[in-house]
Each structure stands twice: as structure tokens, then as C-alpha cells.
Design a protein around this motif. Structure first.
Motif, PDB file in Angstrom:
ATOM      1  N   PHE A   1       0.816  -1.219   0.000  1.00 54.39           N
ATOM      2  CA  PHE A   1       0.000   0.000   0.000  1.00 54.39           C
ATOM      3  C   PHE A   1       0.852   1.274   0.000  1.00 54.39           C
ATOM      4  CE2 PHE A   1      -3.935  -2.252   1.885  1.00 54.39           C
ATOM      5  CZ  PHE A   1      -4.486  -2.405   0.614  1.00 54.39           C
ATOM      6  N   GLY A   2       1.888   1.278  -0.818  1.00 58.64           N
ATOM      7  CA  GLY A   2       2.677   2.479  -1.036  1.00 58.64           C
ATOM      8  C   GLY A   2       3.883   2.633  -0.145  1.00 58.64           C
ATOM      9  N   ALA A   3       4.118   1.718   0.798  1.00 62.30           N
ATOM     10  CA  ALA A   3       5.246   1.824   1.722  1.00 62.30           C
ATOM     11  C   ALA A   3       6.200   0.653   1.524  1.00 62.30           C
ATOM     12  CB  ALA A   3       4.761   1.852   3.158  1.00 62.30           C
ATOM     13  N   ILE A   4       7.493   0.926   1.566  1.00 62.18           N
ATOM     14  CA  ILE A   4       8.496  -0.136   1.500  1.00 62.18           C
ATOM     15  C   ILE A   4       8.536  -0.852   2.841  1.00 62.18           C
ATOM     16  CG2 ILE A   4      10.954  -0.637   1.271  1.00 62.18           C
ATOM     17  CD1 ILE A   4      11.161   1.674  -0.684  1.00 62.18           C
ATOM     18  N   THR A   5       8.322  -2.166   2.821  1.00 58.75           N
ATOM     19  CA  THR A   5       8.300  -2.946   4.059  1.00 58.75           C
ATOM     20  C   THR A   5       9.544  -3.807   4.252  1.00 58.75           C
ATOM     21  OG1 THR A   5       7.079  -4.732   2.944  1.00 58.75           O
ATOM     22  CG2 THR A   5       5.778  -3.036   4.070  1.00 58.75           C
ATOM     23  N   GLY A   6      10.375  -3.880   3.238  1.00 60.84           N
ATOM     24  CA  GLY A   6      11.595  -4.661   3.397  1.00 60.84           C
ATOM     25  C   GLY A   6      12.507  -4.566   2.194  1.00 60.84           C
ATOM     26  N   ILE A   7      13.806  -4.470   2.446  1.00 63.01           N
ATOM     27  CA  ILE A   7      14.833  -4.532   1.408  1.00 63.01           C
ATOM     28  C   ILE A   7      15.895  -5.508   1.903  1.00 63.01           C
ATOM     29  CG2 ILE A   7      16.560  -3.279   0.067  1.00 63.01           C
ATOM     30  CD1 ILE A   7      14.970  -0.746   0.454  1.00 63.01           C
ATOM     31  N   ASP A   8      16.147  -6.542   1.129  1.00 63.10           N
ATOM     32  CA  ASP A   8      17.074  -7.581   1.563  1.00 63.10           C
ATOM     33  C   ASP A   8      18.050  -7.932   0.452  1.00 63.10           C
ATOM     34  OD1 ASP A   8      15.902  -8.118   4.163  1.00 63.10           O
ATOM     35  OD2 ASP A   8      14.232  -9.022   3.061  1.00 63.10           O
ATOM     36  N   SER A   9      19.213  -8.397   0.863  1.00 61.19           N
ATOM     37  CA  SER A   9      20.154  -9.007  -0.071  1.00 61.19           C
ATOM     38  C   SER A   9      20.830 -10.165   0.642  1.00 61.19           C
ATOM     39  CB  SER A   9      21.203  -7.997  -0.551  1.00 61.19           C
ATOM     40  OG  SER A   9      21.996  -7.549   0.527  1.00 61.19           O
ATOM     41  N   SER A  10      21.210 -11.179  -0.127  1.00 63.11           N
ATOM     42  CA  SER A  10      21.845 -12.345   0.483  1.00 63.11           C
ATOM     43  C   SER A  10      22.779 -13.008  -0.513  1.00 63.11           C
ATOM     44  CB  SER A  10      20.792 -13.353   0.959  1.00 63.11           C
ATOM     45  OG  SER A  10      20.055 -13.869  -0.145  1.00 63.11           O
ATOM     46  N   ARG A  11      23.708 -13.764   0.017  1.00 62.80           N
ATOM     47  CA  ARG A  11      24.641 -14.550  -0.794  1.00 62.80           C
ATOM     48  C   ARG A  11      24.869 -15.877  -0.091  1.00 62.80           C
ATOM     49  NH1 ARG A  11      29.883 -13.750  -3.293  1.00 62.80           N
ATOM     50  NH2 ARG A  11      30.412 -15.759  -4.284  1.00 62.80           N
ATOM     51  N   TYR A  12      24.667 -16.973  -0.801  1.00 60.12           N
ATOM     52  CA  TYR A  12      24.881 -18.286  -0.203  1.00 60.12           C
ATOM     53  C   TYR A  12      25.208 -19.300  -1.288  1.00 60.12           C
ATOM     54  CZ  TYR A  12      20.003 -19.010  -1.661  1.00 60.12           C
ATOM     55  OH  TYR A  12      18.844 -19.093  -2.392  1.00 60.12           O
ATOM     56  N   ARG A  13      25.755 -20.438  -0.862  1.00 61.54           N
ATOM     57  CA  ARG A  13      26.106 -21.522  -1.778  1.00 61.54           C
ATOM     58  C   ARG A  13      25.470 -22.822  -1.305  1.00 61.54           C
ATOM     59  NH1 ARG A  13      32.607 -20.194  -1.998  1.00 61.54           N
ATOM     60  NH2 ARG A  13      32.545 -18.586  -3.640  1.00 61.54           N
ATOM     61  N   VAL A  14      24.911 -23.558  -2.248  1.00 58.21           N
ATOM     62  CA  VAL A  14      24.342 -24.875  -1.955  1.00 58.21           C
ATOM     63  C   VAL A  14      25.196 -25.930  -2.662  1.00 58.21           C
ATOM     64  CG1 VAL A  14      22.311 -26.353  -2.093  1.00 58.21           C
ATOM     65  CG2 VAL A  14      22.027 -23.878  -1.800  1.00 58.21           C
ATOM     66  N   PHE A  15      25.679 -26.900  -1.895  1.00 59.43           N
ATOM     67  CA  PHE A  15      26.564 -27.935  -2.416  1.00 59.43           C
ATOM     68  C   PHE A  15      25.796 -29.246  -2.522  1.00 59.43           C
ATOM     69  CE2 PHE A  15      29.766 -31.311  -1.215  1.00 59.43           C
ATOM     70  CZ  PHE A  15      30.371 -31.364  -2.460  1.00 59.43           C
ATOM     71  N   SER A  16      25.864 -29.897  -3.690  1.00 63.11           N
ATOM     72  CA  SER A  16      25.127 -31.135  -3.928  1.00 63.11           C
ATOM     73  C   SER A  16      26.076 -32.204  -4.472  1.00 63.11           C
ATOM     74  CB  SER A  16      23.992 -30.904  -4.928  1.00 63.11           C
ATOM     75  OG  SER A  16      23.160 -29.849  -4.499  1.00 63.11           O
ATOM     76  N   PRO A  17      26.553 -33.109  -3.618  1.00 67.38           N
ATOM     77  CA  PRO A  17      27.402 -34.207  -4.092  1.00 67.38           C
ATOM     78  C   PRO A  17      26.552 -35.400  -4.526  1.00 67.38           C
ATOM     79  CG  PRO A  17      27.347 -34.229  -1.706  1.00 67.38           C
ATOM     80  CD  PRO A  17      26.453 -33.088  -2.147  1.00 67.38           C
ATOM     81  N   THR A  18      26.959 -36.062  -5.575  1.00 61.45           N
ATOM     82  CA  THR A  18      26.324 -37.306  -6.014  1.00 61.45           C
ATOM     83  C   THR A  18      27.348 -38.430  -5.921  1.00 61.45           C
ATOM     84  OG1 THR A  18      24.778 -36.215  -7.508  1.00 61.45           O
ATOM     85  CG2 THR A  18      25.267 -38.525  -7.958  1.00 61.45           C
ATOM     86  N   VAL A  19      26.979 -39.499  -5.250  1.00 60.44           N
ATOM     87  CA  VAL A  19      27.842 -40.676  -5.087  1.00 60.44           C
ATOM     88  C   VAL A  19      27.069 -41.887  -5.581  1.00 60.44           C
ATOM     89  CG1 VAL A  19      29.072 -42.137  -3.454  1.00 60.44           C
ATOM     90  CG2 VAL A  19      29.010 -39.653  -3.092  1.00 60.44           C
ATOM     91  N   ARG A  20      27.623 -42.585  -6.579  1.00 56.28           N
ATOM     92  CA  ARG A  20      26.945 -43.763  -7.138  1.00 56.28           C
ATOM     93  C   ARG A  20      27.779 -45.025  -6.883  1.00 56.28           C
ATOM     94  NH1 ARG A  20      22.669 -43.120 -10.843  1.00 56.28           N
ATOM     95  NH2 ARG A  20      22.082 -40.933 -11.138  1.00 56.28           N
ATOM     96  N   LEU A  21      27.128 -45.991  -6.244  1.00 56.86           N
ATOM     97  CA  LEU A  21      27.745 -47.285  -5.970  1.00 56.86           C
ATOM     98  C   LEU A  21      27.058 -48.366  -6.787  1.00 56.86           C
ATOM     99  CD1 LEU A  21      27.831 -47.178  -2.054  1.00 56.86           C
ATOM    100  CD2 LEU A  21      29.640 -46.497  -3.620  1.00 56.86           C
ATOM    101  N   GLY A  22      27.813 -49.329  -7.275  1.00 57.54           N
ATOM    102  CA  GLY A  22      27.262 -50.424  -8.051  1.00 57.54           C
ATOM    103  C   GLY A  22      27.746 -50.351  -9.482  1.00 57.54           C
TER     104      GLY A  22
ATOM    105  N   PRO B   1      22.722 -33.024   0.151  1.00 60.04           N
ATOM    106  CA  PRO B   1      23.075 -31.620  -0.043  1.00 60.04           C
ATOM    107  C   PRO B   1      23.497 -30.945   1.248  1.00 60.04           C
ATOM    108  CG  PRO B   1      20.713 -31.901  -0.083  1.00 60.04           C
ATOM    109  CD  PRO B   1      21.294 -33.283  -0.062  1.00 60.04           C
ATOM    110  N   GLY B   2      24.315 -29.952   1.098  1.00 62.31           N
ATOM    111  CA  GLY B   2      24.761 -29.166   2.244  1.00 62.31           C
ATOM    112  C   GLY B   2      25.176 -27.788   1.788  1.00 62.31           C
ATOM    113  N   GLY B   3      25.929 -27.109   2.608  1.00 63.90           N
ATOM    114  CA  GLY B   3      26.348 -25.755   2.280  1.00 63.90           C
ATOM    115  C   GLY B   3      27.854 -25.652   2.182  1.00 63.90           C
ATOM    116  N   ILE B   4      28.285 -24.672   1.408  1.00 63.59           N
ATOM    117  CA  ILE B   4      29.700 -24.309   1.345  1.00 63.59           C
ATOM    118  C   ILE B   4      29.791 -22.833   1.694  1.00 63.59           C
ATOM    119  CG2 ILE B   4      31.638 -23.876  -0.215  1.00 63.59           C
ATOM    120  CD1 ILE B   4      31.034 -26.326  -1.689  1.00 63.59           C
ATOM    121  N   PRO B   5      30.661 -22.454   2.602  1.00 64.47           N
ATOM    122  CA  PRO B   5      30.776 -21.031   2.935  1.00 64.47           C
ATOM    123  C   PRO B   5      31.090 -20.195   1.696  1.00 64.47           C
ATOM    124  CG  PRO B   5      31.990 -22.376   4.505  1.00 64.47           C
ATOM    125  CD  PRO B   5      31.572 -23.290   3.399  1.00 64.47           C
TER     126      PRO B   5
END
Length: 566
Positions: free
Chosen positions: A68-89, A105-109
Motif C-alpha cells: 500500500f505504497g510503503a516499502i516494508t523490506g529490502i534484503d540481499s543475500s549470498r549463499y552456496r548450496v553444495f550437492s554431491p552425487t555418489v553412485r555405488l554399483g 546436499p549441504g552448504g559451502i561457505p
């Protein structure tokens, strides 16, 4: 020493920029070295290991929210998502067999320190390996005690080695003008505040920058950049009977500079505001079986939901999937004037930038255009590196949200009609068919907010497309009538047979599709279609009353005042 301040600052700036750009390559170098080290070590300990890959999504976002005409939030972010795949057989049978295990999956700084990155990679890979071992042993047990599966194809397939690298991102140059964007958004939501019928008036923007890294033990090394901008304007009202009535205006572009002009958006919002007021007093539609026209945007969602999901090959490996089209290659599945392509290699359809563009999928395979239907005949499925009986080899449609397990997913869906009619001719067909069926009117679905479908065997295969702007088109030529409370429902195979004609204008719906591997960006482009029989049901509604208290900005008694002299 003589020092020129201006040239010295320029040199410092250049050095900082060079360090920043080099740091982006550090991550890939570190990933590749650590992947090889850990693969070699694990292979010595467990000779069942035959393949590994690492995927990292390095994500930067900027977002602004207004109400309704007012700024309610301004955000910025930086992150990394790490996804290893391991196949056996082996390629034939491994730990991912019909269960989706093998990735943890996990995170990398988000730092430029190789030692810290290696520690995070090592810990996550160790967890992924342990998870893969448990899954593989359970699969071997299941093979001994369960009946043979319907699909006997392998669990994985080789793919060509790929080496590709986008240039390093210049984050400072990509940073949007948050002040200018915030002023625009505030102006957009302020328009909605001026309408006393509205309960919400929200305008938001999200600009996302992604640098994706992929490397595997087959030698592939891929770095791909992407950007996306979503600007949305949302408002809602409530009818006297309690029905909640939302409308949206969504705008997509690769960068904020590609969004429509401020004046254009303001015009759209004023139109949306007027429609919301009209919806409050619009009649509630009764359940209906009869003819309808779906606009290009509505039919795009229709084809995405009830057709596209049934072409996703990997899901057909499961005995729990409905396998609607699994044995239909080479047979008619749609009217012969319709063809469908899934094409992640394009960035535009007509004048519209599309959300499903990428160069390489999440298994390191090049994106490919796939002609899934040609003149009504089914030709292909959307494939990952997991084959199914009758279809082998990936066509670049393995996709996932960051941290997920890649599945067969849609990209840019494009419906083309070889025989078309004008929009007016399509409406005339609608009137004639409604009259023939003994109806006073047919329906025109102008816009939708989305939809969903079920494709399993344990529940009926059905779909629900959720319209938000629907009109009755009267047989006698009266002006179209806006109605509310309509859901478009049905079963897929019967619905495909009811498509009779298409118009000559392509419209695009950009969105995010949620499925087993999370939310991925997609688009659907289609002409409007005429269907001789559709089914609708009443939309669910709230029983909550309208707000008891008036909006404070519209409460005149709250703004009256008396003055006292002392």
C-alpha cells in the motif's frame, strides 16, 4: 616516490576486481581437486564406487517488498548450496534405483578460502557416501524379496565429457538500483491503496544472480551464469459471501532493465484494481459441463500441467507412476494440428523473455530442443541420464532446485498449431457449440494463477487448473459476463480428445514448477484453444466475514479532530 592519486586508486580498483574474478575460478579448481582426491580414496576403500559429481549453486539475491505504497523490506543475500552425487554399483544397478538416494546436499561457505571450502566438501561428501551405502544395501535386499519391476532399464547412462565456462560475474555491475526499484514498487502498491475494496496491495521484486558449478569423475567441468528478475503485484478482496478473490500481475525479465515501463505497469494495475472491484459483485459460477475457450496463457498452463508432466521420462521408471504415455511413442495423442516442443536453448518466444532457458542441465548434459509431439504424434520424452525401457540417453532435461536430486523436468514448452483461426472466429465456434449443446453460454478463461495434476496409480489421474479471471460468453451475443468461483478440472486422456481449434496468437506464461526435485523455472507458450467439453467445479471459499473494522486510512471518524484552546 612520486604517486599519482587517481592512477593509484585505479590500480587498486583493478587489483580488487582481478582478485574477485580470480576467486570465482578458485571454487571450481578446489571442487575438481577435492572430487578427484575423495573419489580415489573412496574407491580404494569401496570398489563398488563408480561415479561421483559435485554441483554448487552460488546464489545472490536482491529483493524489495512494498505494501500500500510503503516499502516494508529490502534484503540481499549470498549463499552456496553444495550437492554431491555418489553412485555405488554399476550403470545397470546402483544406489539411486527408484528411491532417489545417493545425494546429500549441504552448504559451502561463500568465502574465497580453498582450505575452508575443502573442509565443507569433505564433510558433505562423507555424509553422502554413508547415505549411498545404506541405500545400495537396501536396494540389493529389495531385489531378493520383491517381484521384478516393470521397467528393466539401467539406472544411469554415460554422457559426453563437457568443458564449458562462462566468464566470471561482475557483481558490482549487476547490482540493481534498489532506490529506483523501490520507488517504482511503492508507486505500484500505492495505486491499490486508493481502492477502498481492496484488503491487500503488495508489490515485490526479486533479482537473482546464479553461478552454477558442475564437475564429475568423467572429466566434465561446467560453469554457467544466469540471472532472473521477478516483479509481482498482488492484490485481493473479499466478496460479501466470504469468497477470497486474488489477482496478480507478474513480470519476468533476465535483468531489471528488461521489465516493462513504469507507465505500462501502472496501467495494468489500475485495470487489475477495477477487475477486483467487479469480482466482488460478480455471480458465482455453478458447476458446468460444456464448451470453453482457454486463452494462450491459460492453455499454456493447461498443457504444462496435464500433458508436460506426463512426458517426464524418469518418473516412468517407477511402478507407482501412471505411465500415461509410456508405450505411446509413434501413436496419436493430440489432434493432428498440434505440435509441442520443449526447448531450453531459447531465451525468447516472440517478444517475451522466457524463464526455462539454460545451457547445461543438472547432470552436466547440454540442453536440447525436444520435439515431443509432431502433428499430434508422440515422438519423445524428456530424459535424464536415467534410461527407461524404449528410451535411452539424456536429452538435457535433468533439473532440480538447488540441493535436490535431478529429475526429468520441463523447460520452455511451446505449443504450435498448423491450422489456426482468429480470436473472433474462435468465439463464434464457442457460441455455436454452446447453442448446439443446449447451453445459454460457454466459458472463456482469460487468466490463471497456476494448477496441479496427479500422475500416480494410487489416486485418480486428474488435473486442476485454477482460473482467476473467467467470463461467460452468451449464445445470443450479450456482452461477456465476469464470474467468480471457478476451478477447471478433468482427466487428461479424455480432455485431449476435446481440443477442436486454436487461434493465431501465441501467449506466454512464465512461472516456477514444483515437483519431486523442487521448484524450477519454466515457461509455457500456447495459442488460445477451443475445447468442446470442459468440466468446472466450485472453488473452495472461506466462511470468514469481511473485516469488522474499516481500513484506518478510509475511516473518516478517525481523522476528525477537535481543537482545544488553553
Amino acid at each position: 616516490m612520486i604517486f599519482n592519486l587517481r592512477s593509484g586508486l585505479a590500480a587498486i580498483g583493478l587489483t580488487f576486481l582481478t582478485q574477485t574474478l580470480v576467486a570465482q575460478d578458485l571454487l571450481m579448481t578446489t571442487l575438481s581437486k577435492e572430487l578427484q582426491r575423495e573419489f580415489d580414496q573412496l574407491k580404494k576403500a569401496d570398489d563398488r564406487l563408480y561415479y561421483m559429481s559435485y554441483r554448487v549453486d552460488d546464489i545472490t539475491t536482491y529483493s524489495i517488498r512494498t505494501s500500500f505504497g510503503a516499502i516494508t523490506g529490502i534484503d540481499s543475500s549470498r549463499y552456496r548450496v553444495f550437492s554431491p552425487t555418489v553412485r555405488l554399483g554399476s550403470y545397470k544397478l546402483d544406489n539411486t534405483h527408484n528411491v532417489g538416494f545417493g545425494q546429500f546436499p549441504g552448504g559451502i561457505p561463500a568465502v574465497d578460502d580453498a582450505a575452508i571450502i575443502r573442509l565443507a566438501v569433505w564433510k558433505n561428501t562423507d555424509n553422502a557416501y554413508k547415505n549411498a551405502v545404506q541405500a545400495y544395501e537396501q536396494i540389493l535386499t529389495n531385489k531378493k524379496v520383491k517381484v521384478a519391476e516393470e521397467d528393466s532399464a539401467a539406472d544411469f547412462s554415460p554422457a559426453p565429457k563437457v568443458v564449458y565456462q562462462d566468464p566470471p560475474l561482475r557483481y558490482a555491475a549487476l547490482r540493481p538500483d534498489l532506490d529506483a526499484l523501490g520507488k517504482n514498487l511503492a508507486a505500484y502498491s500505492a495505486v491499490l491503496k486508493s481502492n477502498p475494496d481492496l484488503l491487500t496491495g503488495i508489490a515485490t521484486i526479486e533479482f537473482k544472480i546464479i553461478r552454477k558449478y558442475f564437475t564429475d569423475t568423467d572429466g566434465s567441468s561446467i560453469i554457467e551464469n544466469s540471472t532472473s528478475t521477478w516483479q509481482s503485484v498482488y492484490s485481493s478482496t473479499k466478496a460479501p459471501d466470504g469468497m477470497e478473490l486474488p489477482l496478480f500481475q507478474m513480470y519476468y525479465a533476465y535483468e531489471p532493465s528488461g521489465l516493462p515501463s513504469r507507465d505500462s505497469v501502472l496501467k495494468d494495475i489500475r485495470t487489475m484494481s477495477a477487475k477486483l472491484t467487479a469480482l466482488r459483485s460478480a455471480p458465482v459460477a455453478d458447476p458446468f459441463v460444456g464448451p470453453a475457450i482457454l486463452s494462450g496463457r491459460a492453455s499454456g498452463v493447461f498443457f504444462h500441467e496435464i500433458f508436460g508432466h506426463r512426458l517426464e521420462g524418469k518418473r516412468m521408471k517407477s511402478d507407482f507412476d501412471g505411465h500415461t504415455f509410456k508405450n505411446k511413442i509413434g501413436t496419436p495423442v493430440l489432434p493432428d494440428f498440434l505440435s509441442i516442443t520443449l526447448d531450453p536453448t531459447i531465451k525468447q518466444v516472440g517478444q517475451n523473455e522466457v524463464n526455462g532457458f539454460y545451457r547445461y542441465d543438472d547432470e552436466g548434459v547440454a540442453a536440447q530442443k525436444v520435439n515431443v509431439v509432431e502433428a499430434g504424434i508422440l515422438r519423445s520424452f524428456l530424459m535424464t541420464r536415467t534410461p527407461i525401457n524404449g528410451s535411452s540417453g539424456s536429452n538435457g532435461h535433468a533439473r532440480t532446485a538447488p540441493g535436490g536430486i535431478p529429475e526429468s523436468r520441463q523447460s520452455n514448452l511451446i505449443v504450435k498449431a498448423s491450422a489456426t483461426q482468429t480470436a473472433d472466429a474462435l468465439k463464434e465456434l464457442l457460441r455455436k457449440e454452446a447453442k448446439k449443446q443446449g447451453h445459454e453460454y460457454g466459458y472463456y478463461f482469460e487468466d490463471v494463477q497456476g494448477g496441479f495434476t496427479t500422475v500416480g496409480r494410487t489416486t485418480p489421474n486428474a488435473f486442476n487448473v485454477m482460473p482467476i479471471e473467467v467470463y461467460r460468453v452468451f449464445v445470443d451475443g450479450r456482452p461477456d459476463q465476469l464470474v467468480r468461483g471457478v476451478d477447471l478440472i478433468g482427466t487428461p486422456l479424455s480432455m485431449f480428445r476435446r481440443i477442436i481449434a486454436a487461434d493465431n496468437t501465441l501467449e506466454t506464461f512464465n512461472g516456477m514448477c514444483g515437483s519431486n526435485s523442487g521448484w524450477v523455472p519454466v515457461s509455457a507458450s500456447s495459442p488460445a484453444i477451443f475445447v468442446d467439453v470442459i468440466e468446472t467445479q466450485k472453488k473452495s471459499k472461506s466462511n470468514d466475514r469481511l473485516p469488522v473494522l474499516p481500513r484506518p486510512d478510509l475511516d473518516r471518524s478517525a481523522h476528525s479532530s477537535t481543537s482545544t484552546s488553553f
